[in-house]
Scaffold this motif. Structure first.
Motif, PDB file in Angstrom:
ATOM      1  N   ARG A 111     -31.406 -21.415 -15.621  1.00 59.52           N
ATOM      2  CA  ARG A 111     -30.260 -20.557 -15.285  1.00 59.52           C
ATOM      3  C   ARG A 111     -29.882 -19.689 -16.484  1.00 59.52           C
ATOM      4  O   ARG A 111     -29.646 -18.478 -16.350  1.00 59.52           O
ATOM      5  N   ASP A 112     -29.829 -20.295 -17.665  1.00 58.76           N
ATOM      6  CA  ASP A 112     -29.479 -19.535 -18.879  1.00 58.76           C
ATOM      7  C   ASP A 112     -30.488 -18.429 -19.143  1.00 58.76           C
ATOM      8  O   ASP A 112     -30.116 -17.299 -19.502  1.00 58.76           O
ATOM      9  N   LYS A 113     -31.763 -18.724 -18.958  1.00 58.16           N
ATOM     10  CA  LYS A 113     -32.796 -17.724 -19.256  1.00 58.16           C
ATOM     11  C   LYS A 113     -32.787 -16.589 -18.221  1.00 58.16           C
ATOM     12  O   LYS A 113     -33.042 -15.433 -18.561  1.00 58.16           O
ATOM     13  N   LEU A 114     -32.520 -16.915 -16.977  1.00 61.54           N
ATOM     14  CA  LEU A 114     -32.430 -15.872 -15.940  1.00 61.54           C
ATOM     15  C   LEU A 114     -31.242 -14.949 -16.200  1.00 61.54           C
ATOM     16  O   LEU A 114     -31.342 -13.728 -16.024  1.00 61.54           O
ATOM     17  N   LEU A 115     -30.116 -15.516 -16.626  1.00 62.71           N
ATOM     18  CA  LEU A 115     -28.948 -14.687 -16.957  1.00 62.71           C
ATOM     19  C   LEU A 115     -29.236 -13.804 -18.163  1.00 62.71           C
ATOM     20  O   LEU A 115     -28.846 -12.630 -18.203  1.00 62.71           O
ATOM     21  N   ALA A 116     -29.941 -14.346 -19.157  1.00 64.35           N
ATOM     22  CA  ALA A 116     -30.312 -13.547 -20.329  1.00 64.35           C
ATOM     23  C   ALA A 116     -31.245 -12.408 -19.927  1.00 64.35           C
ATOM     24  O   ALA A 116     -31.149 -11.286 -20.454  1.00 64.35           O
ATOM     25  N   ALA A 145     -41.029 -12.219 -23.185  1.00 62.97           N
ATOM     26  CA  ALA A 145     -40.923 -13.595 -23.687  1.00 62.97           C
ATOM     27  C   ALA A 145     -40.152 -14.456 -22.686  1.00 62.97           C
ATOM     28  O   ALA A 145     -40.519 -15.615 -22.424  1.00 62.97           O
ATOM     29  N   LEU A 146     -39.101 -13.900 -22.096  1.00 61.46           N
ATOM     30  CA  LEU A 146     -38.318 -14.646 -21.104  1.00 61.46           C
ATOM     31  C   LEU A 146     -39.134 -14.902 -19.834  1.00 61.46           C
ATOM     32  O   LEU A 146     -38.993 -15.957 -19.201  1.00 61.46           O
ATOM     33  N   PHE A 147     -39.977 -13.930 -19.451  1.00 68.04           N
ATOM     34  CA  PHE A 147     -40.854 -14.145 -18.294  1.00 68.04           C
ATOM     35  C   PHE A 147     -41.656 -15.437 -18.479  1.00 68.04           C
ATOM     36  O   PHE A 147     -41.723 -16.288 -17.585  1.00 68.04           O
TER      37      PHE A 147
END
Length: 433
Positions: free
Chosen positions: A339-344, A16-18
């Motif tokens: 940035r937030d999604k990459l850290l997650a 989902a993050l991808f």
């Protein structure tokens, strides 16, 4: 929760993050591209402006300098478009017009202090300001009438006359047989005349008791002679029919054009006349103070230029100096979001242990995600390359997941559970979540 379910949930979260990260790619790259273009525009403007300033002959200018950039800036703000408004906007538009009239008065005072030999069209601009002010005043007057019509739309004499006609039409001599109500919408008003059913029943009861004459009331609305005289039915048994007949008779008066004037239709206000800006007498004239100010913006840190884009173009508009093109981005939130999604994503990838067969791919994805994070602070090309690397690693991982994870339709290697049929047999036709 067993191990297979736990890691399958991790996979679902990361997939989902991808999608969410890649969906932000166009906006993030556009912002970076725009930044690069702006930097190039600033550099070009600095070079052109410094060249322009260095070629000015300072002896051409005396010490009597007048800066009219602020006046021209205010003059440009006099141009207000034609407005189509509804009631909800009346008061807001009126406030805006009042503010513009105050601005016009202030500009006129400023122009009066400018010497006649500084600009070529001083009197013409003053005449145009006067015409604009007159139009604004007329528009405010029109708005006032519309607001009064909306807030006080009832012509009491007209309503009283209508009720008198309706009561007379009923043929019973009642003064309060009908009531009326106003229905206000956003941009329209309508009026309804309503017969009072309880008053109808009261009058009919009096007729049944012999206290009311003529013997057959409401004779102008409904012919009850046959039913009442021949069949001796009580009059009040016809109250519903009489009510509907009276209601139909009132609809004719509700269509009066009085209630459609100014209110139901959207109002169009006349445009305010355009006002020219002041033009300097010498087309090449540039006050010494303006030269020094432009030189300040054209040197030093780039942010010194960026922070004064509007001022730079105001000077250019008035004195025909080099303009600067600068496009602002509407994607400022995307950088923080990606940035937030990459850290997650990196947090989820760290949950895969060395015992899990996905470890190698998790390390690769995590590495490219970190590289993408770093590239957000670099230039356009570096960021574009980082996205390419990230997408490449995602495609490899996605292929492996769909082919080797039984929860996602794949068949793991060396899976001989359930008498050699493998775990895929257990999950066939089922969902793990």
């Amino acid at each position: 929760m067993d191990s297979s379910r736990k890691y399958a949930m991790y996979v679902q979260e990361e997939r989902a993050l991808f999608k969410e990260i890649l969906a932000l790619k166009p906006q993030v790259l556009d912002t970076k591209k725009l930044y690069r273009e702006n930097q190039s525009n600033i550099r070009s403007w600095r070079n052109r402006t410094l060249s322009y300033l260095n070629n000015i002959d300072y002896d051409e200018f005396d010490n009597e300098e007048e800066d009219i950039t602020s006046v021209n800036f205010d003059l440009k703000r006099i141009h207000v478009p034609q407005l189509d408004i509804v009631y909800a906007d009346y008061l807001k538009v009126r406030r805006n017009y009042v503010q513009i009239r105050k601005r016009i008065a202030s500009i006129i005072d400023q122009i009066d202090y400018i010497s006649d030999d500084a600009v070529t069209n001083k009197e013409r601009v003053l005449d145009e300001l006067a015409a604009a002010d007159k139009q604004l005043k007329n528009n405010i007057s029109k708005l006032r009438k519309v607001v009064l019509k909306h807030n006080n739309p009832v012509d009491k004499l007209k309503v009283a006359k209508t009720l008198e006609i309706l009561n007379g039409y009923a043929g019973v001599g009642a003064d309060d047989l009908f009531t009326y109500e106003l229905i206000k919408n956003k941009n329209s008003i309508s009026i309804n005349y309503i017969p009072r059913k309880e008053e109808i029943v009261r009058i009919l009861d009096k007729a049944d008791a012999g206290d009311y004459y003529p013997v057959v009331p409401f004779e102008k609305v409904y012919d009850l002679k046959e039913n009442y005289l021949d069949r001796q039915q009580p009059l009040n048994s016809f109250s519903n029919e009489i009510y509907h007949e009276l209601k139909e008779s009132s609809e004719f008066f509700e269509q009066d054009e009085y209630w459609k004037v100014d209110i139901e239709n959207i109002i169009t206000l006349p445009e305010i006349p355009s006002v020219e800006t002041l033009i300097t007498i010498d087309g090449n004239y540039l006050p010494l103070s303006m030269q020094e100010e432009l030189r300040l913006y054209a040197t030093g840190e780039f942010r010194n230029t960026t922070a004064n884009i509007n001022r730079i173009n105001e000077i250019a508009y008035t004195y025909h100096t080099p303009t600067i093109d600068f496009n602002t981005s509407n994607n400022s939130e995307e950088d923080a979001l990606i940035r937030d999604k990459l850290l997650a994503l990196t947090d989820i990838l760290e949950k895969f242990s060395r015992k899990n067969t996905k470890l190698g791919m998790a390390i690769s994805i995590r590495s490219s995600a970190i590289n993408l994070l770093k590239a957000l602070d670099k230039g356009y090309i570096a960021l574009s390359n980082a996205f390419d690397e990230f997408e490449h690693d995602i495609s490899i991982l996605e292929n492996w997941i769909s082919s080797s994870w039984y929860q996602f339709g794949g068949t793991p290697e060396n899976d001989t559970a359930y008498n050699g049929r493998g775990n895929i047999h257990r999950w066939k036709g089922k969902q793990w979540y």
